[in-house]
Design an enzyme around this catalytic site. Structure first.
Site, PDB file in Angstrom:
ATOM      1  N   GLN A   1    -126.251  61.826  44.910  1.00  0.00           N
ATOM      2  CA  GLN A   1    -127.135  62.991  45.061  1.00  0.00           C
ATOM      3  C   GLN A   1    -128.492  62.803  44.398  1.00  0.00           C
ATOM      4  OE1 GLN A   1    -126.417  65.274  47.107  1.00  0.00           O
ATOM      5  NE2 GLN A   1    -124.209  65.021  47.360  1.00  0.00           N
TER       6      GLN A   1
ATOM      7  N   HIS B   1    -117.524  64.325  41.207  1.00  0.00           N
ATOM      8  CA  HIS B   1    -116.953  64.350  42.550  1.00  0.00           C
ATOM      9  C   HIS B   1    -115.616  63.594  42.492  1.00  0.00           C
ATOM     10  CE1 HIS B   1    -116.649  63.145  46.824  1.00  0.00           C
ATOM     11  NE2 HIS B   1    -117.512  64.109  47.087  1.00  0.00           N
TER      12      HIS B   1
ATOM     13  N   CYS C   1    -115.157  68.840  46.901  1.00  0.00           N
ATOM     14  CA  CYS C   1    -114.565  67.620  46.326  1.00  0.00           C
ATOM     15  C   CYS C   1    -114.757  67.557  44.818  1.00  0.00           C
ATOM     16  CB  CYS C   1    -115.141  66.358  46.972  1.00  0.00           C
ATOM     17  SG  CYS C   1    -114.727  66.205  48.693  1.00  0.00           S
TER      18      CYS C   1
ATOM     19  N   LYS D   1    -126.432  59.896  53.145  1.00  0.00           N
ATOM     20  CA  LYS D   1    -127.063  61.002  52.401  1.00  0.00           C
ATOM     21  C   LYS D   1    -128.536  60.698  52.150  1.00  0.00           C
ATOM     22  CE  LYS D   1    -122.813  62.044  49.837  1.00  0.00           C
ATOM     23  NZ  LYS D   1    -122.264  63.273  50.366  1.00  0.00           N
TER      24      LYS D   1
ATOM     25  N   ASP E   1    -123.299  57.415  39.430  1.00  0.00           N
ATOM     26  CA  ASP E   1    -123.050  57.848  40.800  1.00  0.00           C
ATOM     27  C   ASP E   1    -124.339  58.511  41.296  1.00  0.00           C
ATOM     28  OD1 ASP E   1    -122.530  59.322  43.055  1.00  0.00           O
ATOM     29  OD2 ASP E   1    -120.680  60.217  42.313  1.00  0.00           O
TER      30      ASP E   1
END
Ligand code: PMP
Length: 404
Positions: A202, A122, A363, A225, A199
Protein backbone atom coordinates in the site's frame (compact mmCIF):
# COMPACT_ATOMS: atom_id res chain seq x y z
CA UNK A 1 -0.87 19.80 -8.86
CA UNK A 2 -2.24 16.85 -10.83
CA UNK A 3 -5.29 17.33 -12.99
CA UNK A 4 -7.46 14.28 -12.30
CA UNK A 5 -9.93 15.18 -15.06
CA UNK A 6 -7.16 14.91 -17.66
CA UNK A 7 -5.68 11.81 -16.06
CA UNK A 8 -9.04 10.00 -16.12
CA UNK A 9 -8.98 10.04 -19.92
CA UNK A 10 -6.06 7.58 -19.72
CA UNK A 11 -8.22 5.05 -17.82
CA UNK A 12 -11.06 3.92 -20.11
CA UNK A 13 -12.75 1.84 -17.38
CA UNK A 14 -13.41 4.96 -15.31
CA UNK A 15 -15.99 6.13 -17.89
CA UNK A 16 -18.16 3.05 -17.32
CA UNK A 17 -21.67 3.25 -15.96
CA UNK A 18 -22.87 0.60 -13.53
CA UNK A 19 -26.61 0.18 -12.90
CA UNK A 20 -27.03 3.24 -15.13
CA UNK A 21 -24.92 5.38 -12.76
CA UNK A 22 -21.42 6.73 -13.41
CA UNK A 23 -18.88 4.42 -11.81
CA UNK A 24 -17.19 5.87 -8.73
CA UNK A 25 -14.26 3.52 -8.14
CA UNK A 26 -13.04 3.74 -4.53
CA UNK A 27 -11.53 0.26 -4.14
CA UNK A 28 -7.96 1.10 -5.09
CA UNK A 29 -6.37 -0.62 -2.10
CA UNK A 30 -7.72 -3.91 -3.46
CA UNK A 31 -6.54 -3.22 -6.98
CA UNK A 32 -5.98 -0.17 -9.14
CA UNK A 33 -7.28 0.47 -12.65
CA UNK A 34 -4.86 0.35 -15.58
CA UNK A 35 -3.95 3.18 -17.92
CA UNK A 36 -4.43 2.54 -21.63
CA UNK A 37 -0.65 2.37 -22.12
CA UNK A 38 -0.44 -0.69 -19.84
CA UNK A 39 -3.29 -2.55 -21.56
CA UNK A 40 -1.82 -1.66 -24.98
CA UNK A 41 1.62 -2.88 -23.92
CA UNK A 42 0.18 -6.29 -23.02
CA UNK A 43 -1.64 -6.60 -26.35
CA UNK A 44 1.38 -5.32 -28.27
CA UNK A 45 3.73 -7.80 -26.68
CA UNK A 46 1.45 -10.74 -27.48
CA UNK A 47 0.87 -9.47 -31.02
CA UNK A 48 4.43 -8.50 -31.89
CA UNK A 49 7.05 -9.83 -29.50
CA UNK A 50 5.90 -12.96 -27.71
CA UNK A 51 8.54 -15.67 -27.18
CA UNK A 52 9.95 -17.34 -24.09
CA UNK A 53 12.76 -15.34 -22.50
CA UNK A 54 16.42 -16.05 -21.69
CA UNK A 55 16.81 -19.35 -23.51
CA UNK A 56 16.28 -18.38 -27.13
CA UNK A 57 18.78 -17.33 -29.74
CA UNK A 58 16.08 -16.12 -32.11
CA UNK A 59 14.95 -12.54 -32.68
CA UNK A 60 11.68 -12.62 -30.74
CA UNK A 61 13.16 -14.35 -27.73
CA UNK A 62 15.93 -11.80 -27.56
CA UNK A 63 13.45 -8.94 -27.90
CA UNK A 64 11.20 -10.38 -25.15
CA UNK A 65 14.24 -10.91 -22.91
CA UNK A 66 15.32 -7.33 -23.50
CA UNK A 67 11.89 -6.01 -22.44
CA UNK A 68 11.87 -8.27 -19.37
CA UNK A 69 15.34 -7.19 -18.24
CA UNK A 70 14.62 -3.54 -19.03
CA UNK A 71 11.58 -3.90 -16.76
CA UNK A 72 13.83 -5.09 -13.95
CA UNK A 73 15.91 -1.94 -14.40
CA UNK A 74 12.75 0.21 -14.38
CA UNK A 75 11.67 -1.41 -11.10
CA UNK A 76 15.17 -0.96 -9.65
CA UNK A 77 15.10 2.74 -10.41
CA UNK A 78 11.50 3.08 -9.13
CA UNK A 79 12.46 1.89 -5.64
CA UNK A 80 16.06 3.11 -5.85
CA UNK A 81 17.68 -0.28 -5.33
CA UNK A 82 21.44 -0.51 -5.77
CA UNK A 83 21.41 -3.27 -8.36
CA UNK A 84 19.04 -5.28 -10.56
CA UNK A 85 20.44 -8.40 -8.83
CA UNK A 86 18.31 -7.32 -5.88
CA UNK A 87 15.02 -7.25 -7.85
CA UNK A 88 13.20 -10.59 -7.88
CA UNK A 89 9.99 -10.89 -9.89
CA UNK A 90 7.25 -12.75 -8.03
CA UNK A 91 3.48 -13.06 -8.41
CA UNK A 92 2.84 -10.27 -5.89
CA UNK A 93 3.33 -9.11 -2.33
CA UNK A 94 1.96 -12.35 -0.91
CA UNK A 95 4.42 -14.50 -2.82
CA UNK A 96 7.28 -12.14 -1.99
CA UNK A 97 6.57 -12.44 1.75
CA UNK A 98 6.10 -16.21 1.49
CA UNK A 99 9.46 -16.45 -0.24
CA UNK A 100 11.22 -14.64 2.59
CA UNK A 101 9.26 -16.46 5.32
CA UNK A 102 10.17 -19.83 3.81
CA UNK A 103 13.77 -19.21 2.78
CA UNK A 104 14.84 -16.90 5.61
CA UNK A 105 13.44 -19.20 8.29
CA UNK A 106 15.20 -22.15 6.64
CA UNK A 107 18.56 -20.40 6.39
CA UNK A 108 18.66 -18.09 9.38
CA UNK A 109 16.27 -19.35 12.09
CA UNK A 110 15.95 -22.19 14.54
CA UNK A 111 13.46 -23.31 17.18
CA UNK A 112 12.79 -20.64 19.78
CA UNK A 113 13.68 -17.75 17.47
CA UNK A 114 11.27 -14.82 17.11
CA UNK A 115 9.73 -12.67 14.38
CA UNK A 116 8.16 -9.29 15.17
CA UNK A 117 5.09 -8.24 13.18
CA UNK A 118 2.41 -5.66 14.03
CA UNK A 119 -1.24 -5.63 15.05
CA UNK A 120 -2.26 -4.06 11.74
CA UNK A 121 -0.78 -6.62 9.35
CA UNK A 122 -2.59 -8.06 6.34
CA UNK A 123 -3.02 -11.86 6.53
CA UNK A 124 -0.27 -12.06 3.88
CA UNK A 125 2.17 -10.80 6.49
CA UNK A 126 0.86 -13.03 9.28
CA UNK A 127 0.06 -16.45 7.85
CA UNK A 128 3.43 -17.11 6.10
CA UNK A 129 5.17 -16.46 9.44
CA UNK A 130 2.70 -18.69 11.27
CA UNK A 131 3.38 -21.44 8.74
CA UNK A 132 7.13 -21.03 9.29
CA UNK A 133 6.48 -20.95 13.04
CA UNK A 134 4.53 -24.21 12.81
CA UNK A 135 7.33 -25.87 10.85
CA UNK A 136 10.20 -24.62 12.96
CA UNK A 137 8.93 -23.70 16.42
CA UNK A 138 9.33 -19.96 15.88
CA UNK A 139 7.44 -17.41 18.01
CA UNK A 140 5.52 -14.40 16.67
CA UNK A 141 5.57 -11.16 18.64
CA UNK A 142 3.14 -8.38 17.84
CA UNK A 143 3.64 -4.59 18.06
CA UNK A 144 0.43 -3.16 19.59
CA UNK A 145 -1.40 -0.03 18.33
CA UNK A 146 -3.22 2.87 19.98
CA UNK A 147 -6.85 3.79 19.29
CA UNK A 148 -5.84 6.10 16.44
CA UNK A 149 -4.25 3.12 14.71
CA UNK A 150 -0.62 4.05 15.32
CA UNK A 151 2.10 1.63 16.36
CA UNK A 152 3.23 1.93 19.97
CA UNK A 153 6.91 2.43 19.37
CA UNK A 154 7.95 2.10 23.03
CA UNK A 155 6.34 -1.33 23.14
CA UNK A 156 8.06 -2.20 19.88
CA UNK A 157 11.48 -1.65 21.40
CA UNK A 158 10.58 -3.88 24.33
CA UNK A 159 9.75 -6.82 22.03
CA UNK A 160 13.38 -7.40 21.08
CA UNK A 161 15.19 -10.29 22.72
CA UNK A 162 18.38 -12.18 21.89
CA UNK A 163 16.14 -14.54 19.88
CA UNK A 164 14.66 -11.88 17.55
CA UNK A 165 15.65 -12.71 13.97
CA UNK A 166 13.41 -10.57 11.76
CA UNK A 167 10.91 -7.68 11.83
CA UNK A 168 8.18 -7.67 9.16
CA UNK A 169 5.73 -4.75 9.04
CA UNK A 170 3.44 -2.93 6.63
CA UNK A 171 4.60 0.44 5.34
CA UNK A 172 0.98 1.59 5.05
CA UNK A 173 -2.00 -0.22 6.60
CA UNK A 174 -4.59 -1.40 4.08
CA UNK A 175 -7.32 -0.86 6.70
CA UNK A 176 -6.29 2.18 8.72
CA UNK A 177 -4.26 4.11 6.17
CA UNK A 178 -1.59 4.61 8.85
CA UNK A 179 1.84 5.34 7.40
CA UNK A 180 4.16 3.55 9.79
CA UNK A 181 7.47 5.16 10.80
CA UNK A 182 9.39 2.48 8.93
CA UNK A 183 12.67 4.33 8.90
CA UNK A 184 12.66 4.43 12.69
CA UNK A 185 11.43 0.82 12.87
CA UNK A 186 14.32 -0.28 10.66
CA UNK A 187 16.92 1.73 12.51
CA UNK A 188 15.81 0.30 15.89
CA UNK A 189 15.88 -3.25 14.47
CA UNK A 190 19.33 -2.70 13.02
CA UNK A 191 20.55 -1.47 16.41
CA UNK A 192 19.62 -4.98 17.59
CA UNK A 193 21.31 -6.57 14.55
CA UNK A 194 17.92 -7.63 13.13
CA UNK A 195 16.89 -7.27 9.45
CA UNK A 196 13.51 -5.84 8.38
CA UNK A 197 11.00 -6.73 5.68
CA UNK A 198 8.65 -3.94 4.61
CA UNK A 199 5.28 -4.86 3.12
CA UNK A 200 4.98 -2.07 0.56
CA UNK A 201 1.71 -3.23 -1.04
CA UNK A 202 0.00 0.00 0.00
CA UNK A 203 2.96 2.36 -0.16
CA UNK A 204 4.69 1.72 -3.49
CA UNK A 205 1.63 2.87 -5.50
CA UNK A 206 1.26 6.10 -3.52
CA UNK A 207 4.61 7.60 -2.49
CA UNK A 208 8.24 7.72 -3.58
CA UNK A 209 10.16 4.69 -2.31
CA UNK A 210 13.89 4.63 -1.72
CA UNK A 211 14.93 1.28 -0.29
CA UNK A 212 18.52 2.45 0.20
CA UNK A 213 17.43 5.50 2.14
CA UNK A 214 15.03 3.41 4.25
CA UNK A 215 17.81 0.84 4.59
CA UNK A 216 15.22 -1.98 4.64
CA UNK A 217 16.54 -5.47 4.04
CA UNK A 218 13.51 -6.68 2.06
CA UNK A 219 10.66 -4.77 0.38
CA UNK A 220 7.61 -6.36 -1.26
CA UNK A 221 4.95 -4.90 -3.55
CA UNK A 222 2.31 -5.93 -6.10
CA UNK A 223 2.04 -4.93 -9.76
CA UNK A 224 -1.76 -4.89 -9.79
CA UNK A 225 -1.96 -2.32 -6.97
CA UNK A 226 0.61 -0.19 -8.78
CA UNK A 227 -1.49 0.36 -11.95
CA UNK A 228 0.16 -2.65 -13.58
CA UNK A 229 -1.22 -6.10 -14.41
CA UNK A 230 -2.22 -8.92 -12.08
CA UNK A 231 0.13 -11.83 -11.51
CA UNK A 232 3.37 -9.87 -11.23
CA UNK A 233 5.04 -8.47 -8.14
CA UNK A 234 8.42 -7.65 -6.74
CA UNK A 235 10.67 -8.72 -3.92
CA UNK A 236 13.59 -6.43 -3.25
CA UNK A 237 16.28 -7.93 -1.05
CA UNK A 238 19.72 -6.69 -0.15
CA UNK A 239 22.23 -8.80 -2.02
CA UNK A 240 23.90 -9.89 1.22
CA UNK A 241 20.62 -11.47 2.36
CA UNK A 242 19.49 -12.91 -0.96
CA UNK A 243 22.92 -14.54 -1.30
CA UNK A 244 22.45 -16.33 2.02
CA UNK A 245 18.96 -17.66 1.26
CA UNK A 246 18.31 -20.99 -0.45
CA UNK A 247 16.14 -21.03 -3.61
CA UNK A 248 12.37 -20.88 -3.07
CA UNK A 249 11.29 -23.24 -5.86
CA UNK A 250 13.20 -25.57 -8.16
CA UNK A 251 12.94 -25.84 -11.92
CA UNK A 252 14.07 -24.01 -15.04
CA UNK A 253 15.74 -20.59 -14.92
CA UNK A 254 17.02 -20.92 -11.34
CA UNK A 255 19.74 -23.47 -12.15
CA UNK A 256 23.30 -23.25 -13.41
CA UNK A 257 23.93 -26.98 -13.94
CA UNK A 258 21.88 -30.05 -13.17
CA UNK A 259 22.87 -33.68 -12.91
CA UNK A 260 20.90 -36.45 -11.22
CA UNK A 261 23.32 -36.17 -8.32
CA UNK A 262 23.55 -32.42 -7.86
CA UNK A 263 22.28 -29.00 -8.97
CA UNK A 264 24.15 -25.72 -8.81
CA UNK A 265 22.05 -22.58 -8.69
CA UNK A 266 21.95 -19.55 -10.93
CA UNK A 267 23.19 -16.12 -9.87
CA UNK A 268 20.91 -13.46 -8.35
CA UNK A 269 18.13 -12.72 -8.97
CA UNK A 270 17.45 -15.78 -11.17
CA UNK A 271 18.08 -18.16 -8.28
CA UNK A 272 14.61 -17.14 -7.04
CA UNK A 273 12.82 -17.18 -10.40
CA UNK A 274 12.03 -20.82 -11.19
CA UNK A 275 10.05 -21.50 -14.36
CA UNK A 276 9.00 -19.21 -17.18
CA UNK A 277 8.62 -15.74 -15.65
CA UNK A 278 5.64 -13.51 -16.38
CA UNK A 279 7.66 -11.54 -18.93
CA UNK A 280 4.57 -9.84 -20.37
CA UNK A 281 3.57 -8.83 -16.85
CA UNK A 282 7.01 -7.48 -16.00
CA UNK A 283 7.08 -5.33 -19.12
CA UNK A 284 3.54 -4.06 -18.51
CA UNK A 285 4.49 -3.26 -14.90
CA UNK A 286 7.41 -1.21 -16.23
CA UNK A 287 5.00 0.66 -18.51
CA UNK A 288 2.80 1.37 -15.46
CA UNK A 289 5.86 2.66 -13.58
CA UNK A 290 6.76 4.86 -16.57
CA UNK A 291 3.23 6.27 -16.36
CA UNK A 292 3.62 6.97 -12.62
CA UNK A 293 7.00 8.58 -13.21
CA UNK A 294 5.48 10.91 -15.79
CA UNK A 295 2.96 12.09 -13.20
CA UNK A 296 5.64 12.14 -10.48
CA UNK A 297 5.34 10.13 -7.27
CA UNK A 298 5.69 13.33 -5.20
CA UNK A 299 2.77 14.87 -7.08
CA UNK A 300 0.70 11.72 -6.70
CA UNK A 301 1.37 11.65 -2.97
CA UNK A 302 0.54 15.34 -2.48
CA UNK A 303 -2.69 15.06 -4.50
CA UNK A 304 -3.89 11.94 -2.70
CA UNK A 305 -3.11 13.45 0.71
CA UNK A 306 -5.22 16.51 -0.08
CA UNK A 307 -8.05 14.34 -1.39
CA UNK A 308 -7.92 12.15 1.75
CA UNK A 309 -8.06 15.23 4.00
CA UNK A 310 -11.01 16.54 1.99
CA UNK A 311 -12.80 13.18 2.22
CA UNK A 312 -12.26 12.91 5.98
CA UNK A 313 -13.56 16.47 6.50
CA UNK A 314 -16.66 15.88 4.38
CA UNK A 315 -17.43 12.45 5.82
CA UNK A 316 -16.99 13.70 9.37
CA UNK A 317 -20.11 15.79 8.88
CA UNK A 318 -22.24 12.66 8.53
CA UNK A 319 -24.02 11.96 11.81
CA UNK A 320 -22.97 8.65 13.36
CA UNK A 321 -19.74 8.46 11.30
CA UNK A 322 -17.03 6.39 13.01
CA UNK A 323 -13.58 6.31 11.44
CA UNK A 324 -11.10 3.47 12.04
CA UNK A 325 -7.64 4.89 11.53
CA UNK A 326 -7.07 8.53 12.38
CA UNK A 327 -3.28 8.50 12.56
CA UNK A 328 -1.45 11.81 12.25
CA UNK A 329 0.39 10.35 9.26
CA UNK A 330 -2.41 8.84 7.20
CA UNK A 331 -2.64 7.84 3.56
CA UNK A 332 -5.47 7.34 1.09
CA UNK A 333 -7.42 4.60 2.91
CA UNK A 334 -10.58 5.47 4.87
CA UNK A 335 -12.29 2.76 6.93
CA UNK A 336 -15.60 3.63 8.54
CA UNK A 337 -18.96 2.58 9.93
CA UNK A 338 -22.10 4.70 10.12
CA UNK A 339 -24.37 4.36 13.17
CA UNK A 340 -25.34 0.73 13.52
CA UNK A 341 -25.68 0.03 9.78
CA UNK A 342 -23.95 -3.25 8.93
CA UNK A 343 -20.89 -2.72 6.71
CA UNK A 344 -22.14 -5.25 4.19
CA UNK A 345 -25.55 -3.53 3.86
CA UNK A 346 -23.90 -0.15 3.39
CA UNK A 347 -21.42 -1.48 0.83
CA UNK A 348 -24.12 -3.30 -1.13
CA UNK A 349 -26.38 -0.26 -1.28
CA UNK A 350 -23.50 2.05 -2.25
CA UNK A 351 -22.77 -0.36 -5.09
CA UNK A 352 -26.33 0.09 -6.37
CA UNK A 353 -25.59 3.80 -6.56
CA UNK A 354 -22.50 3.09 -8.66
CA UNK A 355 -19.99 3.48 -5.84
CA UNK A 356 -17.42 0.69 -5.49
CA UNK A 357 -16.11 0.33 -1.94
CA UNK A 358 -14.93 -2.75 -0.08
CA UNK A 359 -16.56 -4.20 3.03
CA UNK A 360 -15.48 -6.80 5.57
CA UNK A 361 -12.31 -7.55 7.49
CA UNK A 362 -9.99 -6.59 4.60
CA UNK A 363 -7.78 -9.64 5.25
CA UNK A 364 -6.88 -8.27 8.67
CA UNK A 365 -8.98 -10.28 11.13
CA UNK A 366 -6.62 -9.82 14.09
CA UNK A 367 -6.88 -6.04 13.59
CA UNK A 368 -10.69 -6.30 13.56
CA UNK A 369 -10.49 -8.12 16.91
CA UNK A 370 -8.30 -5.34 18.29
CA UNK A 371 -10.83 -2.74 17.10
CA UNK A 372 -13.71 -4.80 18.51
CA UNK A 373 -15.61 -4.95 15.20
CA UNK A 374 -16.38 -7.51 12.52
CA UNK A 375 -15.59 -5.32 9.58
CA UNK A 376 -15.70 -1.85 8.06
CA UNK A 377 -16.60 -0.11 4.85
CA UNK A 378 -13.39 0.99 3.14
CA UNK A 379 -13.01 3.76 0.59
CA UNK A 380 -9.50 3.77 -0.84
CA UNK A 381 -8.39 6.56 -3.15
CA UNK A 382 -6.13 6.98 -6.14
CA UNK A 383 -4.83 9.99 -8.09
CA UNK A 384 -7.66 9.65 -10.63
CA UNK A 385 -10.33 10.15 -7.96
CA UNK A 386 -11.89 13.60 -7.62
CA UNK A 387 -13.59 15.78 -5.03
CA UNK A 388 -16.82 15.31 -6.99
CA UNK A 389 -16.56 11.56 -6.42
CA UNK A 390 -16.06 12.14 -2.69
CA UNK A 391 -19.14 14.38 -2.72
CA UNK A 392 -21.08 11.56 -4.43
CA UNK A 393 -19.95 9.13 -1.72
CA UNK A 394 -21.01 11.51 1.05
CA UNK A 395 -24.38 12.24 -0.59
CA UNK A 396 -24.99 8.52 -1.10
CA UNK A 397 -24.21 7.69 2.53
CA UNK A 398 -26.54 10.51 3.67
CA UNK A 399 -29.27 9.16 1.43
CA UNK A 400 -28.87 5.57 2.58
CA UNK A 401 -28.84 6.68 6.20
CA UNK A 402 -32.35 8.04 5.76
CA UNK A 403 -33.46 4.56 4.63
CA UNK A 404 -32.33 2.90 7.87
N1 PMP B 1 -0.19 -6.53 2.21
C1 PMP B 1 -1.04 -5.50 2.20
C2 PMP B 1 -0.83 -4.36 3.15
C3 PMP B 1 -2.10 -5.50 1.29
O1 PMP B 1 -2.95 -4.46 1.27
C4 PMP B 1 -2.25 -6.58 0.39
C5 PMP B 1 -3.41 -6.63 -0.60
N2 PMP B 1 -4.63 -6.26 -0.08
C6 PMP B 1 -1.33 -7.61 0.45
C7 PMP B 1 -0.31 -7.56 1.36
C8 PMP B 1 -1.41 -8.78 -0.49
O2 PMP B 1 -1.21 -8.36 -1.80
P1 PMP B 1 -1.39 -9.37 -3.03
O3 PMP B 1 -2.77 -9.95 -2.86
O4 PMP B 1 -1.29 -8.49 -4.23
O5 PMP B 1 -0.34 -10.38 -2.93
Amino acid sequence: MLNADNIRKDFPILSLSVYGKPLVYLDNAATTQKPRSVVDAIANEYYNVNANVHRGVHFLSQKATELHEQARETVRAFIHARSTSEIVFTRGTTESINLVATCFSQACMKEGDEVIISAMEHHSNIVPWQMAAGRMGIQLKVIPINDKGELLMEDYEKLFSPHTRLVSVAHVSNVLGTVNPVKEIISIAHDHGVPVLIDGAQSAPHMPIDVQELDCDFFAFSGHKTYGPTGIGVLYGKEKWLDQLPPYQGGGEMIQHVSFQHTTYNELPYKFEAGTPDYVGSHALAVAIDYLNTLGMDNIHAYERQLTDYAMRQMQQIEGMRFFGTADNKDAVISFLVGDIHHLDLGTLLDRLGIAVRTGHHCAEPLMHRLGIEGTVRASLAFYNTREEIDSLVAAIQRLKQMF
